[in-house]
Design a protein around this motif. Structure first.
Motif, PDB file in Angstrom:
ATOM      1  N   THR A   3       0.842  -1.195   0.000  1.00  0.00           N
ATOM      2  CA  THR A   3       0.000   0.000   0.000  1.00  0.00           C
ATOM      3  C   THR A   3       0.876   1.243   0.000  1.00  0.00           C
ATOM      4  O   THR A   3       1.803   1.366   0.820  1.00  0.00           O
ATOM      5  CB  THR A   3      -0.937   0.014   1.221  1.00  0.00           C
ATOM      6  OG1 THR A   3      -1.760  -1.150   1.184  1.00  0.00           O
ATOM      7  CG2 THR A   3      -1.821   1.249   1.212  1.00  0.00           C
ATOM      8  N   LEU A   4       0.579   2.158  -0.912  1.00  0.00           N
ATOM      9  CA  LEU A   4       1.359   3.373  -1.083  1.00  0.00           C
ATOM     10  C   LEU A   4       0.492   4.607  -0.871  1.00  0.00           C
ATOM     11  O   LEU A   4      -0.691   4.621  -1.230  1.00  0.00           O
ATOM     12  CB  LEU A   4       1.955   3.430  -2.496  1.00  0.00           C
ATOM     13  CG  LEU A   4       2.849   2.266  -2.929  1.00  0.00           C
ATOM     14  CD1 LEU A   4       3.171   2.390  -4.413  1.00  0.00           C
ATOM     15  CD2 LEU A   4       4.122   2.233  -2.094  1.00  0.00           C
ATOM     16  N   SER A   5       1.111   5.641  -0.303  1.00  0.00           N
ATOM     17  CA  SER A   5       0.479   6.952  -0.199  1.00  0.00           C
ATOM     18  C   SER A   5       1.123   7.837  -1.264  1.00  0.00           C
ATOM     19  O   SER A   5       2.343   8.069  -1.241  1.00  0.00           O
ATOM     20  CB  SER A   5       0.694   7.550   1.200  1.00  0.00           C
ATOM     21  OG  SER A   5       0.170   8.855   1.278  1.00  0.00           O
ATOM     22  N   ILE A   6       0.303   8.335  -2.192  1.00  0.00           N
ATOM     23  CA  ILE A   6       0.833   9.016  -3.375  1.00  0.00           C
ATOM     24  C   ILE A   6       0.303  10.439  -3.472  1.00  0.00           C
ATOM     25  O   ILE A   6      -0.896  10.682  -3.294  1.00  0.00           O
ATOM     26  CB  ILE A   6       0.449   8.242  -4.661  1.00  0.00           C
ATOM     27  CG1 ILE A   6       0.877   6.779  -4.551  1.00  0.00           C
ATOM     28  CG2 ILE A   6       1.072   8.890  -5.883  1.00  0.00           C
ATOM     29  CD1 ILE A   6       0.348   5.904  -5.669  1.00  0.00           C
ATOM     30  N   GLY A   7       1.201  11.350  -3.755  1.00  0.00           N
ATOM     31  CA  GLY A   7       0.821  12.738  -4.018  1.00  0.00           C
ATOM     32  C   GLY A   7       0.983  13.011  -5.502  1.00  0.00           C
ATOM     33  O   GLY A   7       2.105  13.136  -6.000  1.00  0.00           O
ATOM     34  N   GLY A   8      -0.125  13.093  -6.238  1.00  0.00           N
ATOM     35  CA  GLY A   8      -0.077  13.321  -7.675  1.00  0.00           C
ATOM     36  C   GLY A   8      -0.361  14.766  -8.031  1.00  0.00           C
ATOM     37  O   GLY A   8      -1.206  15.422  -7.410  1.00  0.00           O
ATOM     38  N   VAL A  23      -3.381  15.886  -5.669  1.00  0.00           N
ATOM     39  CA  VAL A  23      -4.345  14.939  -5.122  1.00  0.00           C
ATOM     40  C   VAL A  23      -3.600  13.875  -4.341  1.00  0.00           C
ATOM     41  O   VAL A  23      -2.596  13.336  -4.810  1.00  0.00           O
ATOM     42  CB  VAL A  23      -5.173  14.288  -6.248  1.00  0.00           C
ATOM     43  CG1 VAL A  23      -6.142  13.261  -5.682  1.00  0.00           C
ATOM     44  CG2 VAL A  23      -5.929  15.354  -7.035  1.00  0.00           C
ATOM     45  N   SER A  24      -4.077  13.558  -3.152  1.00  0.00           N
ATOM     46  CA  SER A  24      -3.470  12.522  -2.323  1.00  0.00           C
ATOM     47  C   SER A  24      -4.315  11.251  -2.414  1.00  0.00           C
ATOM     48  O   SER A  24      -5.512  11.266  -2.115  1.00  0.00           O
ATOM     49  CB  SER A  24      -3.375  12.989  -0.863  1.00  0.00           C
ATOM     50  OG  SER A  24      -2.522  14.109  -0.755  1.00  0.00           O
ATOM     51  N   ASP A  25      -3.693  10.176  -2.863  1.00  0.00           N
ATOM     52  CA  ASP A  25      -4.374   8.899  -3.032  1.00  0.00           C
ATOM     53  C   ASP A  25      -3.677   7.805  -2.239  1.00  0.00           C
ATOM     54  O   ASP A  25      -2.467   7.892  -1.950  1.00  0.00           O
ATOM     55  CB  ASP A  25      -4.410   8.495  -4.509  1.00  0.00           C
ATOM     56  CG  ASP A  25      -5.299   9.397  -5.342  1.00  0.00           C
ATOM     57  OD1 ASP A  25      -6.338   9.827  -4.813  1.00  0.00           O
ATOM     58  OD2 ASP A  25      -4.937   9.663  -6.501  1.00  0.00           O
TER      59      ASP A  25
END
Length: 250
Positions: free
Chosen positions: A195-200, A224-226
């Motif tokens: 599981t990754l926390s991504i800032g796009g 957007v933070s996903d």
């Protein structure tokens, strides 16, 4: 045939040589030829030690190549090697803070799956993120089907179909990824879920049938933070990971 030499007595009874003009010319060239021959022989028959080897047009091309010169220098291409398993496991510190649960999870995965490469995984995850968000904005179902699990694909496809039914279009430009952090790793048998926390970062605007912006901005960069979860079966020869869950991070 005419005689070259003629002997005639003189008054003093001495014998003299009488020679015609043509005979003189012939004799001159004969003497010159002899001198030239002797001169050439003295030169051509002498070796100086600097002669070039004879040219052999039918000889293999390899014969014309110079012999390799041993300079005593060795150029070694860089290879990534680890003196022991601990050096390999220490790579986890580059992708998760030491002492955290995420770091421990990553080390455990690297023990269970010796072929797992954190650097390669994160590089692939970044590429997959860009491809997926771009494909979703463009309605590219083919690309999405190859990267998403059937459940996630159906969710994306439903959103695309709903958007198309209203005649809406999305103007989208991918800018980059500000961060990609490891949240947790779950190992269930041979199945691994990361599981990754991504800032796009991207520019996105949804337009209605008339071309009016109804959501987003055509010029403003939004972040957007996903939270995405990727999965792979360690027993499979397929090295690709599949996105099995996505949600917005609040």
């Amino acid at each position: 045939m005419r005689t070259i030499w003629e002997l005639q007595p003189e008054e003093n009874n001495d014998i003299t040589v009488k020679m015609g003009s043509n005979d003189f010319i012939t004799l001159f060239f004969l003497v010159a030829a002899v001198l030239i021959f002797l001169q050439l022989r003295s030169v051509l028959g002498r070796r100086t030690g600097h002669e070039k080897p004879p040219f052999e047009p039918m000889s293999p091309r390899e014969q014309a190549r110079p012999e390799p010169v041993d300079t005593g220098k060795v150029i070694t291409l860089p290879r990534r090697e680890f003196s022991d398993n601990e050096d390999r496991l220490n790579q986890a510190d580059l992708y998760a803070k030491p002492g955290t649960e995420a770091n421990n999870d990553l080390r455990e995965l690297m023990k269970v799956d010796p072929a797992f490469d954190p650097k390669g995984f994160f590089q692939g995850a970044r590429m997959a993120y860009e491809m997926i968000v771009t494909a979703f904005a463009e309605g590219d179902r083919k690309t999405l089907r190859g990267l998403l699990s059937p459940e996630v694909f159906e969710s994306f496809q439903s959103a695309i179909a709903d958007r198309e039914s209203r005649g809406e279009k999305v103007k989208f430009t991918f800018v980059g990824i500000s961060r990609m952090d490891l949240s947790r790793i779950d190992i269930k048998g041979s199945d691994v879920q990361i599981t990754l926390s991504i800032g796009g970062q991207f520019i996105s605007a949804t337009l209605d049938r008339s071309g009016q912006v109804i959501d987003g901005d055509e010029e403003q960069v939004a972040e957007v933070s996903d939270i995405w979860t990727l999965s792979r079966d360690m027993r499979s020869r397929d090295p690709n990971w599949t996105v099995i869950a996505t949600e917005s991070e609040h």
